[in-house]
Design an enzyme around this catalytic site. Structure first.
Site, mmCIF file in Angstrom:
data_model
loop_
_atom_site.group_PDB
_atom_site.id
_atom_site.type_symbol
_atom_site.label_atom_id
_atom_site.label_comp_id
_atom_site.label_asym_id
_atom_site.label_seq_id
_atom_site.Cartn_x
_atom_site.Cartn_y
_atom_site.Cartn_z
ATOM 1 N N HIS A 363 -11.478 1.612 18.159
ATOM 2 C CA HIS A 363 -11.555 0.148 18.264
ATOM 3 C C HIS A 363 -12.996 -0.308 18.345
ATOM 4 C CE1 HIS A 363 -7.654 1.040 20.526
ATOM 5 N NE2 HIS A 363 -7.504 1.135 19.233
ATOM 6 N N ARG A 470 -7.562 -9.179 10.141
ATOM 7 C CA ARG A 470 -6.837 -8.165 10.932
ATOM 8 C C ARG A 470 -6.499 -8.775 12.292
ATOM 9 N NH1 ARG A 470 -10.817 -4.250 8.334
ATOM 10 N NH2 ARG A 470 -9.575 -2.539 7.544
ATOM 11 N N ARG A 506 -3.043 -11.012 8.298
ATOM 12 C CA ARG A 506 -2.154 -9.854 8.315
ATOM 13 C C ARG A 506 -1.491 -9.799 9.686
ATOM 14 N NH1 ARG A 506 -4.413 -3.848 7.750
ATOM 15 N NH2 ARG A 506 -5.203 -4.160 9.838
ATOM 16 N N GLU A 605 0.383 0.334 1.233
ATOM 17 C CA GLU A 605 -0.405 1.363 1.923
ATOM 18 C C GLU A 605 0.275 2.719 1.886
ATOM 19 O OE1 GLU A 605 -2.757 -0.324 5.365
ATOM 20 O OE2 GLU A 605 -0.882 -1.417 5.614
ATOM 21 N N ASN A 628 -7.415 2.361 2.590
ATOM 22 C CA ASN A 628 -7.718 3.357 3.633
ATOM 23 C C ASN A 628 -6.476 4.181 3.938
ATOM 24 O OD1 ASN A 628 -10.050 1.844 3.738
ATOM 25 N ND2 ASN A 628 -9.451 0.726 5.579
ATOM 26 N N ASP A 629 -5.379 3.468 4.154
ATOM 27 C CA ASP A 629 -4.139 4.183 4.433
ATOM 28 C C ASP A 629 -3.572 4.823 3.169
ATOM 29 O OD1 ASP A 629 -3.396 4.220 7.193
ATOM 30 O OD2 ASP A 629 -3.307 2.037 7.108
ATOM 31 N N ARG A 639 -7.406 10.010 7.702
ATOM 32 C CA ARG A 639 -8.627 9.215 7.614
ATOM 33 C C ARG A 639 -9.492 9.313 8.863
ATOM 34 N NH1 ARG A 639 -6.131 3.017 7.873
ATOM 35 N NH2 ARG A 639 -8.097 2.353 8.764
ATOM 36 N N CYS A 676 -8.024 -4.186 -0.444
ATOM 37 C CA CYS A 676 -8.780 -4.587 0.748
ATOM 38 C C CYS A 676 -9.200 -3.419 1.642
ATOM 39 C CB CYS A 676 -8.007 -5.621 1.558
ATOM 40 S SG CYS A 676 -6.482 -4.991 2.245
HETATM 41 C C1 PEP Z 1 -6.201 -0.141 4.865
HETATM 42 O O1 PEP Z 1 -5.406 0.687 5.304
HETATM 43 O O2 PEP Z 1 -6.850 0.003 3.804
HETATM 44 C C2 PEP Z 1 -6.410 -1.419 5.574
HETATM 45 C C3 PEP Z 1 -7.139 -2.371 5.054
HETATM 46 O O3 PEP Z 1 -5.885 -1.517 6.814
HETATM 47 P P1 PEP Z 1 -6.527 -0.857 8.130
HETATM 48 O O4 PEP Z 1 -7.825 -0.233 7.741
HETATM 49 O O5 PEP Z 1 -6.665 -1.940 9.115
HETATM 50 O O6 PEP Z 1 -5.481 0.160 8.490
HETATM 51 MG MG MG Z 2 -4.002 0.093 6.838
#
Ligand code: PEP
Ligand code: MG
Length: 746
Positions: A363, A470, A506, A605, A628-629, A639, A676
């Protein structure tokens, strides 16, 4: 016998203190200590070895060995018995040194005639400084009380080294905390910064080591422990039940009431230490155990005990209580770890952050990213090396920290910063222009946000809107669940600040690494694959309903965009959408104004959603790829795991082909699609994403300039050809080919 040993140790300490009090040079002090120790312990030899660099020890003073060997005899870490003590951090006690494992004969010291050897590491709070040795001709092992007495001398040496009492000529006697140091860590937020160290928890320096009156020192210790117990109880009373914080505080309470802990510290006092030195001796022993412990649970508990000792030291010495007013100019925060709330309190005042631990997805890292403060994590030793106010240069791009840099580094670093500033000027000059490519295609560039503090970037970065807000950050940085009205007010302020630009909210994305302090954490074997995001929202809809209501009210008639995270299948989207419909019906019944336009999207995701039925793509109003996910599931590479995180390139042909497939599905159904994840903010990655058909990218505000600058210089048709050619040629990643293309640009 014990009593005699205790008074011996106290006597030795008293004599040491007198030596220390003299205004003598560092070398002389060391000589006196070896003399005094050999005399008190009845040994022929006492020697002090200190590190001249990380790998080499140097004989710095001796009583009994040949004086010519001083500053001449050196050994590598692990070499000989002395090197073994230094490397392992463990005592070596042997009656027959020449036959002991690792013994090395050093003719220049004349040591072969000594049979007994007792070597004690000189270390301060886990940091290795040298080795203290006594030797005697008589073949015997040293007894526990003698070992203790020598340990105390080693501790005094360590403390005095920290205080600069032995500074003299040569590398081994150099002043500590004065030399340039380069430390490496990992990048958690890019960017460069120059400033001065601000220790989040300043080191306590114990100047009063010897206690003349054990009864008084015991009373001081007991009073401090009592205060500590009260403060832990108070913290526990204020903590929310069933949270990780409570577990840690429970552990604190257990240790604070532990008789063994107190007894060990009292014994240290009986042997002549002051109350604070007694605590620090115990803390050093804990740190030594911690460095040996492999079991993560045990390590965590020892860490708790270490924290508790720090608190106790602060109570005893009154040191370490900081006020915001003392922050140096351009502060760069140094800490073992820090929570998101504490970080927010510092806010944008900080120029950079250096953590000894931390993780990219923590965080605190999310907050640092939101505030665009360069952050380097996993920087070992930084807390031991850095002093408050030290000059420091932080290279968040490379994960490098230059502490007390020399002139050459300062010049090179400032050049780099100047170049970056120039680039920033270039980006500022195109801020109000579109990201239009040479082939005439316009790419929409939005920014990611999550805190009110992000909103000013909407203007300064030139972002067209917020492609990902977020909402969980607002939940993460609080100690209690926010109320609906609070959220509604906050979202309204976000929309006000956006001044009509599109903001995609989101809904709460918790679980996995994002654990709310006030919600019971799930004990899941694989949290990233567990009960998170929309899954929590649908199973326990209370919070989601409250959030939807807050969003509808915040819009107060204005257009509203809502996006659900981590949708893995069509039915999850329809179920979430049904919740929105219900919320609208409720709001309308209550007479609230409804948004003039409402669009409901899904984050893609998981690979499963990519292959969802056509109906999903037809119904959903927009899709945003959470790269990212998505990438971690596509490659099955966590990750958060530093070992595998970077193993698979985003520009890997399999991943790009997969993304192309998603683009094709969205094109076929006319579904607006954006990307994103963090990769959207990396210029080369962004270029390739645009080339394969992603027309909208959402990224950190600081990335908009560099991405736009590159897009405006490129022809996407050419880049697409480069990508396809590389794939056809059987390349694993298209990166080398794209980089080649970029080098060819004028
Ligand atoms: C992602 O997973 O790419 C995303 C934007 O969400 P977060 O990084 O908050 O999991
Ligand atoms: Mg994500």
């Amino acid at each position: 016998m014990v009593e005699r040993a205790e008074s011996e140790s106290r006597k030795l300490l008293g004599r040491l203190r007198d030596t220390m009090a003299n205004e003598t040079a560092g070398q002389e002090r060391l000589d006196q200590i070896t003399h005094l120790t050999a005399d008190s312990m009845g040994t022929e030899v006492c020697s002090i070895y200190l590190f001249r660099d990380e790998e080499t020890l140097e004989l710095c003073a001796t009583q009994g060995l040949k004086p010519e060997a001083v500053h001449q005899t050196r050994m590598k870490l692990g070499e000989g018995l002395v090197g073994r003590v230094a490397r392992t951090g463990k005592i070596v006690n042997t009656a027959n040194a020449p036959s002991a494992r690792g013994f090395r004969y050093m003719a220049e010291t004349g040591e072969e005639i000594y049979s007994s050897f007792l070597g004690i590491p000189i270390q301060r709070l886990g940091e290795k400084l040298g080795v203290l040795v006594v030797q005697s001709k008589q073949a015997r092992e040293f007894i526990a009380d003698e070992i203790y007495a020598l340990e105390v001398v080693a501790m005094v040496l360590a403390e005095m080294t920290e205080l600069g009492a032995f500074v003299g000529e040569g590398a081994a006697l150099r002043a500590r905390h004065t030399e340039p140091v380069l430390l490496r860590g990992s990048t958690a937020q890019e960017g460069t910064a120059e400033g001065h160290v601000w220790l989040h928890e300043p080191r306590v320096v114990v100047t009063n080591l010897v206690g003349d009156d054990p009864a008084r020192e015991r009373a001081r210790l007991l009073e401090a422990v009592e205060n500590l117990r009260i403060s832990v109880d108070q913290l526990l009373a204020g903590a929310v039940e069933d949270t990780e914080q409570v577990q840690v505080l429970e552990a604190y309470r257990m240790f604070a009431n532990s008789k063994g802990w107190l007894r060990r510290m009292e014994e240290n006092i009986d042997r002549g230490l002051s109350a604070e030195a007694a605590v620090e001796k115990e803390q050093s022993d804990v740190r030594a155990r911690m460095s040996q412990a492999n079991d993560p649970y045990l390590r965590e508990r020892l860490q708790d005990l270490d924290d508790l000792s720090n608190r106790l030291l602060r109570i005893l010495t009154g040191q370490g209580v900081q006020t915001g007013a003392d922050l140096p100019e351009s502060p760069i925060l140094v800490a073992r770890n820090i929570g998101p709330g504490e970080l927010l309190e510092y806010g944008r005042k900080l120029k950079g952050i250096i953590l000894e631990e931390g993780s990219v997805g923590s965080h605190a890292a999310i907050v640092a990213r939101a505030l665009a403060i360069p952050l380097v994590i996993h920087v070992k030793r930084i807390q031991n090396e850095a002093l408050n106010g030290d000059h420091v240069m932080l290279d968040g791009d490379q994960g490098i920290v230059h502490l007390r840099p020399d002139d050459t580094v300062v010049t090179a670093f400032r050049d780099k910063m100047a170049m970056q500033a120039k680039a920033q000027e270039r980006y500022a000059s195109i801020r109000d222009k579109s990201a239009i490519t040479l082939c005439g295609k316009t790419i929409r560039l939005d920014m990611n946000a999550g805190l009110m503090a992000d909103l000013p970037s909407l203007e300064s970065s030139g972002a067209e809107g917020v492609g990902l807000f977020r909402t969980e950050l607002q939940f993460l940085v609080r100690s209690q669940m926010p109320k609906r009205n609070e959220l509604a007010a906050l979202y309204a302020r976000v929309l006000d600040a956006a001044q009509g630009k599109r903001v995609v909210f989101r809904t709460l994305d918790i679980g996995s690494d994002k654990v709310l302090p006030y919600m019971q954490a799930q004990d899941e074997p694989n949290p990233a694959l567990g009960w998170r995001a929309i899954r929590v929202g649908l199973d326990k809809p209370g919070v989601m309903r409250m959030q939807l209501q807050a969003l509808l009210r915040a819009a107060n008639g204005r257009p509203l965009s809502i996006m659900f995270p981590f949708v893995a299948q069509y039915e999850e989207y329809t179920a979430a959408r049904a919740e929105v419909d219900k919320a609208i019906a409720r709001e309308s019944k209550l007479g609230h104004v409804l948004p003039e336009q409402l669009e409901i999207g899904a984050m893609l995701e998981t690979p499963s959603l990519a292959f969802a039925c056509k109906k999903f793509y037809e119904e959903v109003e927009f899709v945003s790829i959470g790269g990212n996910d998505l990438k971690q599931f596509f490659f099955a590479a966590d990750r958060e795991n530093e070992r595998v995180r970077r193993r698979y390139d985003t520009l890997n042909v399999s991943f790009l082909t997969f993304l192309e497939d998603i683009v094709a599905r969205c094109t076929a159904t006319n579904t607006p699609l954006s990307f994103c994840g963090e990769d959207a903010g990396r210029p080369v990655e962004a270029l390739c994403l645009a080339a394969i058909g992603l027309n909208a990218l959402s990224m950190r505000p600081a990335s908009i300039g560099p991405v736009k600058h590159l897009l405006r210089r490129c022809n996407l048709d050419d880049v697409r050809t480069v990508i396809h050619d590389a794939r056809d040629a059987g390349e694993q990643s298209v990166r080398p080919a794209v980089m080649e293309y970029l080098r060819g640009l004028s």
